[in-house]
Scaffold this motif. Structure first.
Motif, PDB file in Angstrom:
ATOM      1  N   VAL A   1       0.872  -1.175   0.000  1.00  0.00           N
ATOM      2  CA  VAL A   1       0.000   0.000   0.000  1.00  0.00           C
ATOM      3  C   VAL A   1       0.907   1.223   0.000  1.00  0.00           C
ATOM      4  CG1 VAL A   1      -1.824   1.246   1.214  1.00  0.00           C
ATOM      5  CG2 VAL A   1      -1.770  -1.262   1.286  1.00  0.00           C
ATOM      6  N   HIS A   2       0.943   1.934  -1.128  1.00  0.00           N
ATOM      7  CA  HIS A   2       1.893   3.042  -1.300  1.00  0.00           C
ATOM      8  C   HIS A   2       1.159   4.376  -1.416  1.00  0.00           C
ATOM      9  CE1 HIS A   2       5.706   4.898  -2.318  1.00  0.00           C
ATOM     10  NE2 HIS A   2       5.109   5.525  -3.315  1.00  0.00           N
TER      11      HIS A   2
ATOM     12  N   GLY B   1       9.367   5.621  -3.461  1.00  0.00           N
ATOM     13  CA  GLY B   1      10.289   5.969  -2.393  1.00  0.00           C
ATOM     14  C   GLY B   1       9.605   6.295  -1.082  1.00  0.00           C
ATOM     15  N   SER B   2      10.362   6.928  -0.198  1.00  0.00           N
ATOM     16  CA  SER B   2       9.986   6.979   1.216  1.00  0.00           C
ATOM     17  C   SER B   2       9.177   8.193   1.660  1.00  0.00           C
ATOM     18  CB  SER B   2      11.265   6.913   2.066  1.00  0.00           C
ATOM     19  OG  SER B   2      12.127   8.007   1.752  1.00  0.00           O
ATOM     20  N   ALA B   3       9.132   9.266   0.860  1.00  0.00           N
ATOM     21  CA  ALA B   3       8.438  10.475   1.346  1.00  0.00           C
ATOM     22  C   ALA B   3       7.492  11.056   0.299  1.00  0.00           C
ATOM     23  CB  ALA B   3       9.463  11.523   1.776  1.00  0.00           C
ATOM     24  N   PRO B   4       6.609  10.239  -0.265  1.00  0.00           N
ATOM     25  CA  PRO B   4       5.727  10.751  -1.325  1.00  0.00           C
ATOM     26  C   PRO B   4       4.720  11.783  -0.845  1.00  0.00           C
ATOM     27  CG  PRO B   4       5.021   8.563  -0.633  1.00  0.00           C
ATOM     28  CD  PRO B   4       6.339   8.817   0.036  1.00  0.00           C
TER      29      PRO B   4
ATOM     30  N   SER C   1      -3.143  13.701  -5.082  1.00  0.00           N
ATOM     31  CA  SER C   1      -2.272  12.603  -4.697  1.00  0.00           C
ATOM     32  C   SER C   1      -3.160  11.375  -4.602  1.00  0.00           C
ATOM     33  CB  SER C   1      -1.576  12.916  -3.361  1.00  0.00           C
ATOM     34  OG  SER C   1      -0.702  11.872  -2.992  1.00  0.00           O
ATOM     35  N   GLY C   2      -2.750  10.384  -3.843  1.00  0.00           N
ATOM     36  CA  GLY C   2      -3.593   9.213  -3.709  1.00  0.00           C
ATOM     37  C   GLY C   2      -2.833   8.027  -3.168  1.00  0.00           C
ATOM     38  N   VAL C   3      -3.452   6.874  -3.272  1.00  0.00           N
ATOM     39  CA  VAL C   3      -2.867   5.625  -2.795  1.00  0.00           C
ATOM     40  C   VAL C   3      -2.915   4.613  -3.927  1.00  0.00           C
ATOM     41  CG1 VAL C   3      -3.072   3.740  -1.127  1.00  0.00           C
ATOM     42  CG2 VAL C   3      -3.587   6.083  -0.427  1.00  0.00           C
ATOM     43  N   THR C   4      -1.846   3.841  -4.053  1.00  0.00           N
ATOM     44  CA  THR C   4      -1.782   2.764  -5.032  1.00  0.00           C
ATOM     45  C   THR C   4      -1.470   1.454  -4.324  1.00  0.00           C
ATOM     46  OG1 THR C   4      -0.864   4.296  -6.689  1.00  0.00           O
ATOM     47  CG2 THR C   4      -0.669   1.932  -7.142  1.00  0.00           C
TER      48      THR C   4
ATOM     49  N   GLY D   1      12.702  11.283  -2.237  1.00  0.00           N
ATOM     50  CA  GLY D   1      13.768  10.944  -1.312  1.00  0.00           C
ATOM     51  C   GLY D   1      13.395  11.173   0.137  1.00  0.00           C
ATOM     52  N   MET D   2      14.187  10.578   1.013  1.00  0.00           N
ATOM     53  CA  MET D   2      13.953  10.710   2.449  1.00  0.00           C
ATOM     54  C   MET D   2      14.045  12.162   2.896  1.00  0.00           C
ATOM     55  SD  MET D   2      15.992   7.446   4.061  1.00  0.00           S
ATOM     56  CE  MET D   2      15.472   7.929   5.721  1.00  0.00           C
TER      57      MET D   2
END
Length: 316
Positions: free
Chosen positions: A107-108, A117-120, A132-135, A203-204
């Protein structure tokens, strides 16, 4: 389904709760090892671990999941139908990816392939995205490169912060995983290969990102302030102390005293409940802030305790 859930931060908790609420059998929860935090270095459980223990679910915390043979054998014994992963924090080896019947489903918190990556979440706000959203995606050996399954689109509000979008997407992710698992079980789940066009990595985050460059345009600084709220926060300095900025708005410099000698970062107008700062383009009205060692407060309260003067340059 028999599920093994892997996740660590607050963002992952709604997905775990959704799996339980949806009637799935969460046989185990896997999360990062507990770490000391704060000045006292007290060892704190991860948010996912806390929630799992509330439900009496067994918790495993391998420090290096790729190398942990004992943990892999535990997974083999559990024989999950699917492994659901949300912000776990470790890359899964191929042998784990291939273990469940329905695979490992991630779940991204972005509309892939954008913001792998880590900070979308924060970058969507910082970059001024309108949505935005979730994939949900099938995991592979790459970093967020697996086939896409389903998406949920979320429109960003005008004053969206990293924190508010975090909350909205974490809830959306919990709802989406139930749909994805249902389709996987009844054989109607479609896989779509991620296009490389439009792909980028988020990126982080680190604290250095929050240091405000007053040569930037006011709009970009305002988005940075919202995107890094509540962590790691955008900041400048005032009289040698760190000054965090929590809320601001872009305004015209017409009502400010912007002389030809004014430099970027200079306070060019002090109002009753705010002050104006010159930027590389336009002015920024500061509405909420926090001086080092003090509580977060609206600017009006700050001005009553600190007589800010026009001409003061922030960041020096």
């Amino acid at each position: 389904m028999r599920i093994v859930f892997m996740g660590t931060p607050d963002f992952a908790v709604p997905t775990l709760e959704a799996l339980i609420r949806g009637g799935h059998r969460v046989e185990a929860v896997v999360t990062q090892p507990d770490k000391p935090k704060g000045r006292g270095k007290a060892v704190l459980m991860t948010p996912v671990k806390e929630k799992a223990l509330e439900y009496g679910i067994p918790v495993y915390q391998p420090s290096r999941i790729k190398k942990d043979e004992e943990f892999f054998h535990i997974l083999e014994e559990i024989a999950p139908d699917a492994i659901v992963v949300t912000a776990f924090g470790q890359i899964l080896p191929e042998r784990i990816l291939n273990l469940p019947r329905y695979g490992c489903i991630n779940v991204h918190a972005s509309l892939l392939p954008k913001y792998r990556g880590s900070a979308p979440i924060q970058w969507a706000v910082i970059n001024g995205d309108r949505e935005s959203g979730v994939t949900t995606m099938m995991m592979d050996v790459g970093l967020d490169t697996g086939d896409m399954l389903e998406t949920t689109v979320v429109a960003l509000d005008e004053k969206e912060t990293g924190g508010s979008l975090f909350d909205r997407l974490s809830t959306a992710g919990g709802e989406l995983i139930l749909s994805t698992l249902e389709k996987a079980e009844n054989g109607t789940l479609l896989r779509t290969r991620q296009p490389e066009e439009g792909a980028c990595y988020a990126g982080m985050l680190d604290k250095a990102l929050g240091k405000i460059n007053w040569d930037m345009e006011a709009e970009a600084i305002e988005r940075l302030i919202r995107g890094l709220n509540p962590w790691p926060s955008a900041y400048t300095s005032y009289e040698g102390k760190t000054l965090k900025l929590w809320d601001a708005e872009v305004v015209s410099c017409d009502e400010a005293k912007v002389t030809p000698e004014a430099v970027n970062g200079q306070i060019v107008g002090v109002l009753k409940d705010s002050f104006l700062v010159k930027t590389g383009k336009g002015c920024l009205k500061i509405n909420e802030l926090q001086l080092e060692g003090k509580k977060r407060m609206d600017t009006g309260a700050f001005l009553r305790g600190y007589p800010v003067e026009e001409g003061t340059v922030l960041g020096e």
